[in-house]
Design a protein around this motif. Structure first.
Motif, PDB file in Angstrom:
ATOM      1  N   GLU A  41      20.712  60.135 -24.898  1.00  0.00           N
ATOM      2  CA  GLU A  41      20.212  58.796 -26.480  1.00  0.00           C
ATOM      3  C   GLU A  41      18.622  58.798 -25.636  1.00  0.00           C
ATOM      4  OE1 GLU A  41      21.335  55.640 -28.699  1.00  0.00           O
ATOM      5  OE2 GLU A  41      22.063  55.414 -27.376  1.00  0.00           O
ATOM      6  N   ILE A  42      18.265  59.402 -26.826  1.00  0.00           N
ATOM      7  CA  ILE A  42      16.495  58.755 -26.665  1.00  0.00           C
ATOM      8  C   ILE A  42      16.557  57.764 -27.558  1.00  0.00           C
ATOM      9  CG2 ILE A  42      14.220  59.652 -27.144  1.00  0.00           C
ATOM     10  CD1 ILE A  42      14.684  62.606 -26.875  1.00  0.00           C
ATOM     11  N   TRP A  43      16.280  56.702 -27.153  1.00  0.00           N
ATOM     12  CA  TRP A  43      16.482  55.222 -27.468  1.00  0.00           C
ATOM     13  C   TRP A  43      14.770  54.851 -28.641  1.00  0.00           C
ATOM     14  CZ3 TRP A  43      17.846  50.078 -27.979  1.00  0.00           C
ATOM     15  CH2 TRP A  43      19.039  50.292 -27.069  1.00  0.00           C
ATOM     16  N   PHE A  44      15.023  54.964 -30.346  1.00  0.00           N
ATOM     17  CA  PHE A  44      14.244  54.583 -31.301  1.00  0.00           C
ATOM     18  C   PHE A  44      13.919  56.116 -31.973  1.00  0.00           C
ATOM     19  CE2 PHE A  44      12.368  51.236 -29.156  1.00  0.00           C
ATOM     20  CZ  PHE A  44      13.323  50.170 -29.589  1.00  0.00           C
ATOM     21  N   GLY A  45      14.901  56.389 -31.756  1.00  0.00           N
ATOM     22  CA  GLY A  45      14.975  58.139 -31.784  1.00  0.00           C
ATOM     23  C   GLY A  45      13.088  59.001 -31.668  1.00  0.00           C
ATOM     24  N   SER A  46      13.353  60.493 -31.591  1.00  0.00           N
ATOM     25  CA  SER A  46      12.224  61.455 -31.055  1.00  0.00           C
ATOM     26  C   SER A  46      11.251  60.754 -31.847  1.00  0.00           C
ATOM     27  CB  SER A  46      12.349  62.492 -30.509  1.00  0.00           C
ATOM     28  OG  SER A  46      12.851  63.207 -32.524  1.00  0.00           O
ATOM     29  N   SER A  47      11.093  60.881 -33.188  1.00  0.00           N
ATOM     30  CA  SER A  47       9.784  60.540 -33.476  1.00  0.00           C
ATOM     31  C   SER A  47       9.055  59.001 -32.686  1.00  0.00           C
ATOM     32  CB  SER A  47       9.926  60.151 -35.591  1.00  0.00           C
ATOM     33  OG  SER A  47       8.606  59.220 -36.134  1.00  0.00           O
ATOM     34  N   ALA A  48       9.645  57.716 -32.355  1.00  0.00           N
ATOM     35  CA  ALA A  48       9.287  57.070 -31.521  1.00  0.00           C
ATOM     36  C   ALA A  48       8.416  57.482 -30.765  1.00  0.00           C
ATOM     37  CB  ALA A  48       9.839  55.548 -31.829  1.00  0.00           C
ATOM     38  N   ALA A  49       9.175  58.026 -29.622  1.00  0.00           N
ATOM     39  CA  ALA A  49       8.698  58.897 -28.695  1.00  0.00           C
ATOM     40  C   ALA A  49       7.662  59.606 -28.562  1.00  0.00           C
ATOM     41  CB  ALA A  49       9.223  59.209 -27.701  1.00  0.00           C
ATOM     42  N   THR A  50       7.562  60.271 -29.290  1.00  0.00           N
ATOM     43  CA  THR A  50       6.896  61.253 -29.759  1.00  0.00           C
ATOM     44  C   THR A  50       5.324  60.128 -30.054  1.00  0.00           C
ATOM     45  OG1 THR A  50       7.698  63.062 -30.186  1.00  0.00           O
ATOM     46  CG2 THR A  50       5.326  63.260 -31.471  1.00  0.00           C
ATOM     47  N   LYS A  51       6.006  59.293 -31.570  1.00  0.00           N
ATOM     48  CA  LYS A  51       4.118  58.787 -31.459  1.00  0.00           C
ATOM     49  C   LYS A  51       3.127  57.933 -29.887  1.00  0.00           C
ATOM     50  CE  LYS A  51       5.892  57.819 -36.532  1.00  0.00           C
ATOM     51  NZ  LYS A  51       3.653  58.151 -36.401  1.00  0.00           N
ATOM     52  N   MET A  52       4.438  57.312 -29.806  1.00  0.00           N
ATOM     53  CA  MET A  52       3.865  56.706 -27.898  1.00  0.00           C
ATOM     54  C   MET A  52       2.881  58.071 -27.270  1.00  0.00           C
ATOM     55  SD  MET A  52       7.456  54.115 -26.969  1.00  0.00           S
ATOM     56  CE  MET A  52       5.874  53.660 -25.644  1.00  0.00           C
ATOM     57  N   VAL A  53       3.798  59.185 -26.915  1.00  0.00           N
ATOM     58  CA  VAL A  53       3.259  59.785 -26.617  1.00  0.00           C
ATOM     59  C   VAL A  53       1.964  60.563 -26.612  1.00  0.00           C
ATOM     60  CG1 VAL A  53       3.541  62.191 -24.864  1.00  0.00           C
ATOM     61  CG2 VAL A  53       5.789  61.300 -25.142  1.00  0.00           C
ATOM     62  N   SER A  54       1.854  60.988 -27.783  1.00  0.00           N
ATOM     63  CA  SER A  54       0.585  61.339 -28.135  1.00  0.00           C
ATOM     64  C   SER A  54      -0.385  60.267 -28.465  1.00  0.00           C
ATOM     65  CB  SER A  54       0.904  61.494 -29.612  1.00  0.00           C
ATOM     66  OG  SER A  54       1.735  62.584 -30.137  1.00  0.00           O
ATOM     67  N   TRP A  55      -0.505  59.084 -28.463  1.00  0.00           N
ATOM     68  CA  TRP A  55      -1.058  57.796 -28.828  1.00  0.00           C
ATOM     69  C   TRP A  55      -1.766  57.772 -27.430  1.00  0.00           C
ATOM     70  CZ3 TRP A  55      -2.394  53.916 -25.140  1.00  0.00           C
ATOM     71  CH2 TRP A  55      -3.098  53.040 -26.136  1.00  0.00           C
ATOM     72  N   VAL A  56      -1.318  57.525 -25.930  1.00  0.00           N
ATOM     73  CA  VAL A  56      -1.677  58.372 -24.939  1.00  0.00           C
ATOM     74  C   VAL A  56      -2.033  59.210 -24.284  1.00  0.00           C
ATOM     75  CG1 VAL A  56      -0.761  58.202 -22.111  1.00  0.00           C
ATOM     76  CG2 VAL A  56       0.742  57.205 -23.574  1.00  0.00           C
ATOM     77  N   ALA A  57      -1.994  60.487 -25.180  1.00  0.00           N
ATOM     78  CA  ALA A  57      -2.651  61.753 -24.364  1.00  0.00           C
ATOM     79  C   ALA A  57      -3.731  61.766 -25.330  1.00  0.00           C
ATOM     80  CB  ALA A  57      -1.779  63.046 -25.103  1.00  0.00           C
ATOM     81  N   ARG A  58      -3.872  60.507 -26.584  1.00  0.00           N
ATOM     82  CA  ARG A  58      -4.920  60.424 -26.965  1.00  0.00           C
ATOM     83  C   ARG A  58      -6.239  59.766 -26.674  1.00  0.00           C
ATOM     84  NH1 ARG A  58      -2.837  58.829 -31.371  1.00  0.00           N
ATOM     85  NH2 ARG A  58      -3.573  56.834 -30.932  1.00  0.00           N
ATOM     86  N   THR A  59      -5.725  58.798 -26.300  1.00  0.00           N
ATOM     87  CA  THR A  59      -6.352  57.580 -25.407  1.00  0.00           C
ATOM     88  C   THR A  59      -7.137  58.131 -24.121  1.00  0.00           C
ATOM     89  OG1 THR A  59      -5.017  56.294 -25.092  1.00  0.00           O
ATOM     90  CG2 THR A  59      -5.823  56.292 -27.443  1.00  0.00           C
ATOM     91  N   THR A  60      -6.317  58.945 -23.177  1.00  0.00           N
ATOM     92  CA  THR A  60      -6.698  58.544 -21.920  1.00  0.00           C
ATOM     93  C   THR A  60      -6.504  60.045 -20.930  1.00  0.00           C
ATOM     94  OG1 THR A  60      -4.372  58.910 -21.090  1.00  0.00           O
ATOM     95  CG2 THR A  60      -4.795  56.701 -21.603  1.00  0.00           C
ATOM     96  N   GLN A  61      -6.965  60.371 -19.771  1.00  0.00           N
ATOM     97  CA  GLN A  61      -6.860  61.221 -18.861  1.00  0.00           C
ATOM     98  C   GLN A  61      -5.700  61.666 -18.177  1.00  0.00           C
ATOM     99  OE1 GLN A  61      -9.902  63.557 -19.962  1.00  0.00           O
ATOM    100  NE2 GLN A  61     -10.687  61.802 -21.159  1.00  0.00           N
TER     101      GLN A  61
END
Length: 230
Positions: A41-61
């Motif tokens: 299981e992916i907690w809170f669904g793949s959409s929430a996970a994708t948003k977190m990953v995208s935020w990290v990719a946008r703001t960090t090296q």
């Protein structure tokens, strides 16, 4: 100041806050993965996970030192690894979860560090954080589970709720960022819970719904920076 003094909602203790529950869940998911290859299981669904990953990719090296607290099957870190992140650590208090995450990472040919950790134990927090701390600490549902942790009398463990923000602060580098996704807390409530140690830095938008003239979200994702000493 205790949790009850901060005008936060009172939760009832639940099996979702018990380690033995998650040991059972991840033991089952580990056996299922070894049989079928399904990571679980992916907690809170793949959409929430994708948003977190995208935020990290946008703001960090890609070299940022990143910790996923309560990593479960390690899905968040797998996604970051696929985007080129190389300094990734996942911890969980369930040995079965750590083993599952490790096996999935190996089969995906990703070099990710996983370890057992009680995030409410200062010594274990210090051991994992090391001398520099992490540039990013991620939480997708872990604080929600902590807030449901039962004591022997069946009531919620308020001390655990209070200790968790301290552990986050101790895990962060001086300029580190904490990104949390929750389904139990609103943004304002999270700000109140973490204000002694962290300050609101950013937020991630999710789909909204309207009811009775009010607009809300089923989950919230917010980013905090470590509060600097006066």
């Amino acid at each position: 100041m205790s949790s009850l003094d901060k005008d936060t909602p009172a939760f009832e203790a639940s099996r979702l806050g018990r380690k033995d529950h998650w040991d059972t869940v991840y033991d089952r998911e580990l056996r299922n993965y070894e049989t079928t290859g399904d990571i679980g299981e992916i907690w809170f669904g793949s959409s929430a996970a994708t948003k977190m990953v995208s935020w990290v990719a946008r703001t960090t090296q890609p070299t940022a030192r990143i910790l996923d607290v309560g990593c479960g099957n390690g899905h968040l870190l797998l996604e970051l690894a696929s985007r080129g992140y190389t300094n990734l650590t996942g911890t969980d208090y369930s040995a079965q979860a750590v083993r599952l995450a490790h096996e999935i990472a190996l089969s995906s040919f990703h070099d990710i560090t996983y370890a057992e950790q009680d995030f409410l134990d200062p010594e274990q927090v210090a051991r994992v954080a090391g001398s520099k701390g992490f540039d990013v600490v991620l939480d997708k549902g872990t604080y929600d589970a902590i807030c449901l942790m039962p004591m022997e009398d069946g009531s919620v463990d308020q001390k655990a709720i209070d200790v968790y923000p301290e552990s986050v602060a101790r895990s962060l580098a001086q300029d580190g960022v904490f990104l949390i996704t929750s389904c139990n807390w609103t943004e304002d409530e999270l700000v109140a819970r973490f204000k002694d140690h962290l300050v609101l830095f950013d937020r991630v938008k999710h789909a909204t719904f309207a009811f009775g003239g009010a607009v809300g979200q089923t989950v919230v994702t917010v980013a905090f920076k470590k509060r600097q000493a006066a």
